[in-house]
Design a protein around this motif. Sequence first.
Motif, mmCIF file in Angstrom:
data_model
loop_
_atom_site.group_PDB
_atom_site.id
_atom_site.type_symbol
_atom_site.label_atom_id
_atom_site.label_comp_id
_atom_site.label_asym_id
_atom_site.label_seq_id
_atom_site.Cartn_x
_atom_site.Cartn_y
_atom_site.Cartn_z
ATOM 1 N N ALA A 129 -4.907 15.799 -4.999
ATOM 2 C CA ALA A 129 -4.839 17.020 -4.191
ATOM 3 C C ALA A 129 -3.622 17.020 -3.275
ATOM 4 C CB ALA A 129 -6.122 17.205 -3.371
ATOM 5 N N GLY A 130 -2.505 16.485 -3.779
ATOM 6 C CA GLY A 130 -1.280 16.531 -2.994
ATOM 7 C C GLY A 130 -1.227 15.496 -1.885
ATOM 8 N N ASN A 131 -2.214 14.583 -1.835
ATOM 9 C CA ASN A 131 -2.183 13.551 -0.800
ATOM 10 C C ASN A 131 -1.311 12.372 -1.178
ATOM 11 O OD1 ASN A 131 -3.872 14.564 1.383
ATOM 12 N ND2 ASN A 131 -5.393 14.692 -0.245
ATOM 13 N N ALA A 132 -0.766 12.405 -2.386
ATOM 14 C CA ALA A 132 0.235 11.424 -2.789
ATOM 15 C C ALA A 132 1.171 12.107 -3.777
ATOM 16 C CB ALA A 132 -0.436 10.218 -3.446
ATOM 17 N N ILE A 133 2.420 11.629 -3.788
ATOM 18 C CA ILE A 133 3.404 12.160 -4.724
ATOM 19 C C ILE A 133 3.791 11.028 -5.669
ATOM 20 C CG2 ILE A 133 5.661 13.287 -4.983
ATOM 21 C CD1 ILE A 133 3.708 14.958 -3.317
ATOM 22 N N ARG B 18 -5.250 6.626 0.661
ATOM 23 C CA ARG B 18 -4.074 6.021 1.269
ATOM 24 C C ARG B 18 -3.184 5.470 0.158
ATOM 25 N NH1 ARG B 18 -6.250 1.765 3.016
ATOM 26 N NH2 ARG B 18 -8.331 2.565 2.638
ATOM 27 N N VAL B 19 -1.888 5.502 0.403
ATOM 28 C CA VAL B 19 -0.936 4.947 -0.556
ATOM 29 C C VAL B 19 -0.742 3.478 -0.214
ATOM 30 C CG1 VAL B 19 1.488 5.024 -1.242
ATOM 31 C CG2 VAL B 19 0.201 7.157 -0.967
ATOM 32 N N LYS B 20 -0.661 2.612 -1.235
ATOM 33 C CA LYS B 20 -0.437 1.175 -0.987
ATOM 34 C C LYS B 20 0.915 0.964 -0.316
ATOM 35 C CE LYS B 20 -3.073 -0.752 -4.844
ATOM 36 N NZ LYS B 20 -2.954 -1.365 -6.173
ATOM 37 N N SER B 24 3.079 1.146 -5.047
ATOM 38 C CA SER B 24 2.823 1.008 -6.486
ATOM 39 C C SER B 24 1.759 1.983 -6.967
ATOM 40 C CB SER B 24 2.399 -0.425 -6.804
ATOM 41 O OG SER B 24 1.217 -0.733 -6.080
ATOM 42 N N ASP B 25 0.866 2.403 -6.066
ATOM 43 C CA ASP B 25 -0.215 3.298 -6.469
ATOM 44 C C ASP B 25 -0.976 3.691 -5.201
ATOM 45 O OD1 ASP B 25 -1.990 4.760 -8.005
ATOM 46 O OD2 ASP B 25 -2.388 3.148 -9.431
ATOM 47 N N VAL B 220 4.528 5.658 -5.976
ATOM 48 C CA VAL B 220 3.611 6.617 -5.357
ATOM 49 C C VAL B 220 3.904 6.643 -3.860
ATOM 50 C CG1 VAL B 220 1.203 7.171 -4.860
ATOM 51 C CG2 VAL B 220 1.822 6.266 -7.105
ATOM 52 N N GLU B 221 4.152 7.833 -3.343
ATOM 53 C CA GLU B 221 4.502 7.961 -1.922
ATOM 54 C C GLU B 221 3.564 8.942 -1.234
ATOM 55 O OE1 GLU B 221 9.250 8.286 -1.938
ATOM 56 O OE2 GLU B 221 8.221 9.389 -3.519
#
Lengths: 308, 250
Positions: A129-133, B18-20, B24-25, B220-221
Motif C-alpha cells: 500500500a505504498g509503505n515501501a518502494i 517497516r523496511v529493513k 533488502s526487503d 526496498v526503501e
Amino acid sequence: MSILVLAEHHDGALAGATAHVVAAAQAIGGDIDVLVAGENVGPIAEAAAKLDGVSKVRVADNAAYAHLLAEPTAALIAELAGDYSHVLACASTTGKNVLPRVAALKDVAQISEIIAVESADTFKRPIYAGNAIATVQSEDALKVITVRATGFDAVGEGGGASVEAVDFVADNTQSTFVKEELAQSDRPELGAAKVVISGGRGMGNGENFTLLEGIADKLGAAIGASRAAVDAGFVPNDMQVGQTGKIVAPDLYIAVGISGAIQHLAGMKDSKVIVAINKDEEAPIFQVADYGLVADLFEALPELESKL
Amino acid sequence: MKVLVAVKRVIDYNVKIRVKPDNSDVDLTNVKMAMNPFCEIAVEEAVRLKERGVATEIVAVTVGPKAAQEQLRTALALGADRAIHVETDERVESLGAAKALARLVEEEQPGLVILGKQAIDTDNNQTGQMLAALTGLPQGTFASEVVIENDKAQVTREIDGGLQTLELTLPAIVTTDLRLNEPRYAKLPDIMKAKKKPMDVKSPADLGIEVASKITLLKVEPPAERQGGVKVGSVDELVDKLKNEAKVIS
Ligand SMILES: Cc1cc2nc3c(=O)[nH]c(=O)nc-3n(C[C@H](O)[C@H](O)[C@H](O)COP(=O)(O)OP(=O)(O)OC[C@H]3O[C@@H](n4cnc5c(N)ncnc54)[C@H](O)[C@@H]3O)c2cc1C
Ligand SMILES: Nc1ncnc2c1ncn2[C@@H]1O[C@H](COP(=O)(O)O)[C@@H](O)[C@H]1O
C-alpha cells in the motif's frame, strides 16, 4: 529497444493517461509504437499519432476488440509482442485486466504500477500500500509493465506518427459483453483533476455529498470517496480513492470526514497539498495533511463554499 | 460443480510495515500474518455458492512456506472441504503461483476458480489473469457480483468508469473485489473441525513446475515521508493559506 504502448480510451476519445504511459516509454528509450485496439477507433488513432515521441500507431479496428475484453485483447498483444522488448499499458482497470494475461501467454513476469524507470530493465514500484518502494530488475527478454500515470508527466501533442492497420483478428467464444453502467459526470476525471475533494464515512449519507458538490463546482474539482463511503452505498465504486481504488495526485486534495487509514493514504498521499477536515483532532489524516481543520463538516463545508 | 479457491498468506492489513535497515526487503519478523483480505472474500463466495447448492465441493489452495497452512486451516474452518498446500520457501511471485494453480486446475478440473484481485503485500493484481491465460480459460476480474446459471457465469466487474457485466463460459476464473460480499468469521467449533479436514502437501517439483521468479528485488526503501503541516483555526484561515501560502486556489 522497441516499445509497444496499449492506448487507453473511453467514449470514443483517447484517454489522457496514454500520454503519461508514452512518457514512461520515453524514459526507457527506443522506438515507441502505440496500439489502438477497439471498434470504430479511427479518431482515437489520429489522436494517438499526435503524441510526442510516437513513431507508429498500429490500429486493430474490429468488433472483436469492442470493450477491450481480456481474452481477444491479450491474444492480439501477444501476437504483436514478438516485435518488441517492452509492452506498456496504464495501470487502469483495463491495463490491469489485460497485461498479466499477455505476460503469462508469453511466459514472462509482469511488473505492476511502476512509478519510475531506472534503466531499461530496472523499475521502481510501490508495495505494501505504498509503505515501501521496491526497485526491481527483470531478466525476461520481454518486459510487460503497467504504469501508474501519476508517476510520469504527460508528453505533448506535437507529433505526427504514421498510422497502419493490424489485420490480426482474435476469435473469442468464451466471454461476451452484456452491459456497462457508467457514472455520468460533467466533472473532471478523478485521475486527471487538479483538485479533488473526497468524502468519507463522516458524510453520513449519499445526499450529504451535495455539500461537496458546491465546493467542487467552485474549484473545478473531481469528487472522490473513501472505501467506507462506497461500501455504505453513499456513492458508486468508481469514486473510491486508495490502495485498491484510484490513485490520485492532484495539486490540492481535500479529505472530508475521512480518518486516514493506510489504504486510503496509499491513493492520495502524493498530492501536492492535502487539506483535512475532521472533527476528531486525533484522526491519522492530520499526520499527512498540510492544513488540518478540526471541525464538524456540516458547519465547515457550507462556510467554505460561501468563502471561495 | 467443484470450486477451487486460492488463498495467500500475507501481512495483516492493519500492520504498518517497516523496511529493513539494509534495504533488502520489508521486515516481517514477529509481524502478524493473516489471509489476504481479497482471499477471504473469495472463500466466502465459494461457501455461499455451496450454500446455494451451486458448488458441490470447495478446494482451498496455497503456494508458499509451511506456515501458510495456517491460512488453509482458516479456509477449511470457513467451509472449504479440503486443502492443497504447494510447499516452497522460494519468493513466489504471481507467475509462479499461477503456474502451480494451473497444474492443479488440470488435475482437479474445477468449474470455477476464485482468487483475490490483489495480494496486499506485493499489490501485484496479476495471478488470476495469468492463471486464465495458462489454462486458456475466460476471466472475470474485480468481481462485485457473480451469478452462475445455465453453465455460464455472469460477472459484474468494478471498472474505472463504473460497472461492467460479462458472460463467461465455464470453467472460468474469477477475481474478487471488495464489494463482492462481506466475509464471515470462523466459529470455534468449525475451527476444531477444520483440523480433521484433509490437507495434501505437494512440492512444485511434484507438479512439474518451477516457481522461482525472474524478477530480482534489488532494493526496498521507505517512501518519501510527508511532513504533517499545521492546524488552522477557522475556515477563513484555511482559505487564506490555500490562496496566499500554498497558492493552489485563486
Ligand atoms: C484490503 C483492503 C483494501 C482497502 N482499500 C481501501 C481503499 O482503496 N480506499 C479506502 O479509502 N479504504 C480502503 N480500505 C478501508 C480502510 O481500511 C478504511 O476502513 C477506510 O478508508 C475508512 O474510511 P473512512 O475514513 O471514510 O471511515 P472512518 O475510518 O470510519 O472515518 C470516518 C471519519 O469521519 C470523521 N467524522 C465523522 N463525523 C464527522 C463530522 N460530522 N465532521 C467531521 N468529521 C467527521 C470521524 O472523526 C472519522 O475520522 C481497504 C481495506 C482493506 C482491508
Ligand atoms: N502464493 C499464492 N498462493 C495462493 N494463491 C495466491 C498466491 N499468490 C497469489 N494468489 C492468489 O492470487 C490473488 C492475487 O494475487 P496477486 O495477483 O499476486 O496480487 C490472491 O488474492 C490469491 O487469491
